[in-house]
Design a protein around this motif. Sequence first.
Motif, PDB file in Angstrom:
ATOM      1  N   ALA A   1       0.840  -1.200   0.000  1.00  9.49           N
ATOM      2  CA  ALA A   1       0.000   0.000   0.000  1.00  9.49           C
ATOM      3  C   ALA A   1       0.873   1.247   0.000  1.00  9.49           C
ATOM      4  O   ALA A   1       0.581   2.234  -0.697  1.00  9.49           O
ATOM      5  CB  ALA A   1      -0.923  -0.007   1.209  1.00  9.49           C
ATOM      6  N   ALA A   2       1.957   1.218   0.775  1.00  8.41           N
ATOM      7  CA  ALA A   2       2.866   2.365   0.807  1.00  8.41           C
ATOM      8  C   ALA A   2       3.465   2.621  -0.572  1.00  8.41           C
ATOM      9  O   ALA A   2       3.663   3.774  -0.970  1.00  8.41           O
ATOM     10  CB  ALA A   2       3.973   2.126   1.831  1.00  8.41           C
ATOM     11  N   GLU A   3       3.727   1.547  -1.306  1.00  5.02           N
ATOM     12  CA  GLU A   3       4.300   1.734  -2.641  1.00  5.02           C
ATOM     13  C   GLU A   3       3.333   2.471  -3.566  1.00  5.02           C
ATOM     14  O   GLU A   3       3.756   3.294  -4.396  1.00  5.02           O
ATOM     15  CB  GLU A   3       4.688   0.392  -3.261  1.00  5.02           C
ATOM     16  CG  GLU A   3       5.385   0.559  -4.604  1.00  5.02           C
ATOM     17  CD  GLU A   3       5.817  -0.765  -5.211  1.00  5.02           C
ATOM     18  OE1 GLU A   3       5.782  -0.861  -6.460  1.00  5.02           O
ATOM     19  OE2 GLU A   3       6.180  -1.687  -4.462  1.00  5.02           O
ATOM     20  N   LEU A   4       2.044   2.197  -3.447  1.00  5.54           N
ATOM     21  CA  LEU A   4       1.071   2.931  -4.251  1.00  5.54           C
ATOM     22  C   LEU A   4       1.119   4.415  -3.916  1.00  5.54           C
ATOM     23  O   LEU A   4       1.093   5.272  -4.809  1.00  5.54           O
ATOM     24  CB  LEU A   4      -0.338   2.379  -4.019  1.00  5.54           C
ATOM     25  CG  LEU A   4      -0.593   0.943  -4.453  1.00  5.54           C
ATOM     26  CD1 LEU A   4      -2.038   0.561  -4.182  1.00  5.54           C
ATOM     27  CD2 LEU A   4      -0.255   0.744  -5.931  1.00  5.54           C
ATOM     28  N   SER A   5       1.185   4.731  -2.623  1.00  2.00           N
ATOM     29  CA  SER A   5       1.281   6.137  -2.215  1.00  2.00           C
ATOM     30  C   SER A   5       2.577   6.763  -2.708  1.00  2.00           C
ATOM     31  O   SER A   5       2.590   7.924  -3.147  1.00  2.00           O
ATOM     32  CB  SER A   5       1.186   6.252  -0.691  1.00  2.00           C
ATOM     33  OG  SER A   5      -0.133   6.010  -0.237  1.00  2.00           O
ATOM     34  N   VAL A   6       3.672   6.015  -2.631  1.00  2.61           N
ATOM     35  CA  VAL A   6       4.951   6.540  -3.117  1.00  2.61           C
ATOM     36  C   VAL A   6       4.883   6.819  -4.614  1.00  2.61           C
ATOM     37  O   VAL A   6       5.379   7.854  -5.088  1.00  2.61           O
ATOM     38  CB  VAL A   6       6.099   5.564  -2.784  1.00  2.61           C
ATOM     39  CG1 VAL A   6       7.352   5.897  -3.597  1.00  2.61           C
ATOM     40  CG2 VAL A   6       6.405   5.632  -1.288  1.00  2.61           C
ATOM     41  N   ARG A   7       4.299   5.926  -5.373  1.00  2.00           N
ATOM     42  CA  ARG A   7       4.157   6.173  -6.811  1.00  2.00           C
ATOM     43  C   ARG A   7       3.357   7.450  -7.064  1.00  2.00           C
ATOM     44  O   ARG A   7       3.681   8.225  -7.976  1.00  2.00           O
ATOM     45  CB  ARG A   7       3.511   4.966  -7.489  1.00  2.00           C
ATOM     46  CG  ARG A   7       4.424   3.744  -7.574  1.00  2.00           C
ATOM     47  CD  ARG A   7       3.758   2.569  -8.254  1.00  2.00           C
ATOM     48  NE  ARG A   7       4.640   1.409  -8.288  1.00  2.00           N
ATOM     49  CZ  ARG A   7       5.570   1.196  -9.217  1.00  2.00           C
ATOM     50  NH1 ARG A   7       5.723   2.061 -10.216  1.00  2.00           N
ATOM     51  NH2 ARG A   7       6.344   0.120  -9.171  1.00  2.00           N
ATOM     52  N   ALA A   8       2.310   7.664  -6.274  1.00  2.00           N
ATOM     53  CA  ALA A   8       1.523   8.895  -6.413  1.00  2.00           C
ATOM     54  C   ALA A   8       2.351  10.121  -6.038  1.00  2.00           C
ATOM     55  O   ALA A   8       2.250  11.174  -6.685  1.00  2.00           O
ATOM     56  CB  ALA A   8       0.279   8.809  -5.534  1.00  2.00           C
ATOM     57  N   GLN A   9       3.194   9.980  -5.022  1.00  3.85           N
ATOM     58  CA  GLN A   9       4.030  11.104  -4.606  1.00  3.85           C
ATOM     59  C   GLN A   9       5.108  11.409  -5.650  1.00  3.85           C
ATOM     60  O   GLN A   9       5.391  12.575  -5.937  1.00  3.85           O
ATOM     61  CB  GLN A   9       4.657  10.792  -3.244  1.00  3.85           C
ATOM     62  CG  GLN A   9       3.630  10.789  -2.119  1.00  3.85           C
ATOM     63  CD  GLN A   9       4.207  10.284  -0.809  1.00  3.85           C
ATOM     64  OE1 GLN A   9       4.679  11.063   0.017  1.00  3.85           O
ATOM     65  NE2 GLN A   9       4.171   8.967  -0.614  1.00  3.85           N
ATOM     66  N   LEU A  10       5.704  10.364  -6.208  1.00  5.98           N
ATOM     67  CA  LEU A  10       6.712  10.580  -7.252  1.00  5.98           C
ATOM     68  C   LEU A  10       6.086  11.258  -8.468  1.00  5.98           C
ATOM     69  O   LEU A  10       6.689  12.167  -9.059  1.00  5.98           O
ATOM     70  CB  LEU A  10       7.341   9.243  -7.646  1.00  5.98           C
ATOM     71  CG  LEU A  10       8.231   8.577  -6.586  1.00  5.98           C
ATOM     72  CD1 LEU A  10       8.626   7.169  -7.030  1.00  5.98           C
ATOM     73  CD2 LEU A  10       9.473   9.415  -6.301  1.00  5.98           C
ATOM     74  N   GLU A  11       4.891  10.835  -8.834  1.00  9.92           N
ATOM     75  CA  GLU A  11       4.188  11.471  -9.946  1.00  9.92           C
ATOM     76  C   GLU A  11       3.919  12.939  -9.652  1.00  9.92           C
ATOM     77  O   GLU A  11       4.120  13.810 -10.502  1.00  9.92           O
ATOM     78  CB  GLU A  11       2.873  10.732 -10.194  1.00  9.92           C
ATOM     79  CG  GLU A  11       2.040  11.303 -11.333  1.00  9.92           C
ATOM     80  CD  GLU A  11       0.736  10.554 -11.502  1.00  9.92           C
ATOM     81  OE1 GLU A  11       0.606   9.808 -12.495  1.00  9.92           O
ATOM     82  OE2 GLU A  11      -0.157  10.713 -10.631  1.00  9.92           O
ATOM     83  N   TYR A  12       3.486  13.224  -8.432  1.00  5.36           N
ATOM     84  CA  TYR A  12       3.193  14.602  -8.021  1.00  5.36           C
ATOM     85  C   TYR A  12       4.460  15.460  -8.075  1.00  5.36           C
ATOM     86  O   TYR A  12       4.458  16.580  -8.593  1.00  5.36           O
ATOM     87  CB  TYR A  12       2.617  14.597  -6.613  1.00  5.36           C
ATOM     88  CG  TYR A  12       2.290  15.958  -6.043  1.00  5.36           C
ATOM     89  CD1 TYR A  12       1.036  16.535  -6.249  1.00  5.36           C
ATOM     90  CD2 TYR A  12       3.223  16.652  -5.286  1.00  5.36           C
ATOM     91  CE1 TYR A  12       0.718  17.777  -5.707  1.00  5.36           C
ATOM     92  CE2 TYR A  12       2.922  17.898  -4.743  1.00  5.36           C
ATOM     93  CZ  TYR A  12       1.675  18.455  -4.955  1.00  5.36           C
ATOM     94  OH  TYR A  12       1.378  19.690  -4.418  1.00  5.36           O
ATOM     95  N   LEU A  13       5.563  14.947  -7.539  1.00  2.55           N
ATOM     96  CA  LEU A  13       6.818  15.696  -7.544  1.00  2.55           C
ATOM     97  C   LEU A  13       7.301  15.947  -8.966  1.00  2.55           C
ATOM     98  O   LEU A  13       7.791  17.052  -9.292  1.00  2.55           O
ATOM     99  CB  LEU A  13       7.871  14.922  -6.751  1.00  2.55           C
ATOM    100  CG  LEU A  13       7.656  14.859  -5.233  1.00  2.55           C
ATOM    101  CD1 LEU A  13       8.609  13.852  -4.598  1.00  2.55           C
ATOM    102  CD2 LEU A  13       7.850  16.240  -4.591  1.00  2.55           C
ATOM    103  N   ALA A  14       7.155  14.950  -9.839  1.00  2.37           N
ATOM    104  CA  ALA A  14       7.577  15.113 -11.230  1.00  2.37           C
ATOM    105  C   ALA A  14       6.713  16.152 -11.929  1.00  2.37           C
ATOM    106  O   ALA A  14       7.221  17.006 -12.686  1.00  2.37           O
ATOM    107  CB  ALA A  14       7.509  13.775 -11.967  1.00  2.37           C
ATOM    108  N   GLU A  15       5.421  16.112 -11.697  1.00  4.34           N
ATOM    109  CA  GLU A  15       4.516  17.073 -12.328  1.00  4.34           C
ATOM    110  C   GLU A  15       4.806  18.500 -11.902  1.00  4.34           C
ATOM    111  O   GLU A  15       4.591  19.440 -12.677  1.00  4.34           O
ATOM    112  CB  GLU A  15       3.058  16.730 -11.987  1.00  4.34           C
ATOM    113  CG  GLU A  15       2.542  15.470 -12.669  1.00  4.34           C
ATOM    114  CD  GLU A  15       1.155  15.086 -12.191  1.00  4.34           C
ATOM    115  OE1 GLU A  15       0.548  14.209 -12.826  1.00  4.34           O
ATOM    116  OE2 GLU A  15       0.689  15.648 -11.165  1.00  4.34           O
ATOM    117  N   HIS A  16       5.307  18.663 -10.700  1.00  3.45           N
ATOM    118  CA  HIS A  16       5.614  20.000 -10.183  1.00  3.45           C
ATOM    119  C   HIS A  16       7.090  20.369 -10.350  1.00  3.45           C
ATOM    120  O   HIS A  16       7.542  21.377  -9.797  1.00  3.45           O
ATOM    121  CB  HIS A  16       5.189  20.103  -8.721  1.00  3.45           C
ATOM    122  CG  HIS A  16       3.695  20.126  -8.516  1.00  3.45           C
ATOM    123  ND1 HIS A  16       2.916  18.990  -8.616  1.00  3.45           N
ATOM    124  CD2 HIS A  16       2.844  21.157  -8.251  1.00  3.45           C
ATOM    125  CE1 HIS A  16       1.648  19.311  -8.408  1.00  3.45           C
ATOM    126  NE2 HIS A  16       1.578  20.614  -8.207  1.00  3.45           N
TER     127      HIS A  16
END
Length: 276
Positions: free
Chosen positions: A258-273
């Motif tokens: 589950a943490a990996e799903l959140s991390v993937r979302a965070q990495l996507e967010y950081l990349a988008e910004h």
Amino acid sequence: MTDAAALPGRPRGAVVSGPATERAVNVLAPNASPMTLDGTNTWILSEPGSALAVVVDPGPLDEGHLARVRDTAERLGKRVALTLLTHGHADHAEGAARFAELTGTTVRALDPALRLGDEGLAAGQVVEVGGLELRVVPTPGHTRDSLSFHLPACRAVLTGDTVLGRGTTMVAHPDGRLGDYLDSLRRLRSLTVDDGVHTVLPGHGPVLDDAQGAVEFYLAHRAHRLAQVETAVEDGHTTPEAVVAHVYADVDRSLWPAAELSVRAQLEYLAEHGLI
């Protein structure tokens, strides 16, 4: 679904099963796990004196649980008139179609695939049953179709998996998106500030009697985790698996998927910004 154990400073509540307010009764599903905490909270909502009730999140396809929900409503002198879903994860929605059969109700949800009947749910909509008023609050982020339900008469909000009674929730990438989730938390915070909401009736875990504190905690937690992920990437942990092992080292390994799903979302967010 949770991605972490309870953290220091978390606003705490006391109710796990039974009446939470004069308009809300919880029937706890027997599906406890590290991901579902004590189990799924199925909520029976009704206006005092009314013979009609609304059920939110019938839970898993467990015949015993679904029958208990129906029977609990009947013991309260209520007939279930409507079933609502906060989102489509199986621990909340898998039993909805069967529950609809048991009660003769329609099922309303944001996702058309989950509906039984012609009516769905939309942002800002007011659902009224037997004098009970529920306001639909869009809270995407955990999933794309996540909704919360504002119960103004009790100054309460049913949050599904957007805010839990214990621990923190995951952003279920790729369906869930961190930017959406942060916006949803701010939307819930505005309910606590502008509409006087003080009680969280969550999809898992105990009722929280400090809604504003809970939402502020979640926002602070997300900011902290995001900073940790950004630092981990700067330190050379470039894959989601490596970031999880570094950032979530203090979390039970059973929760790492589950943490990996959140991390993937965070990495996507950081990349988008443009931050990584």
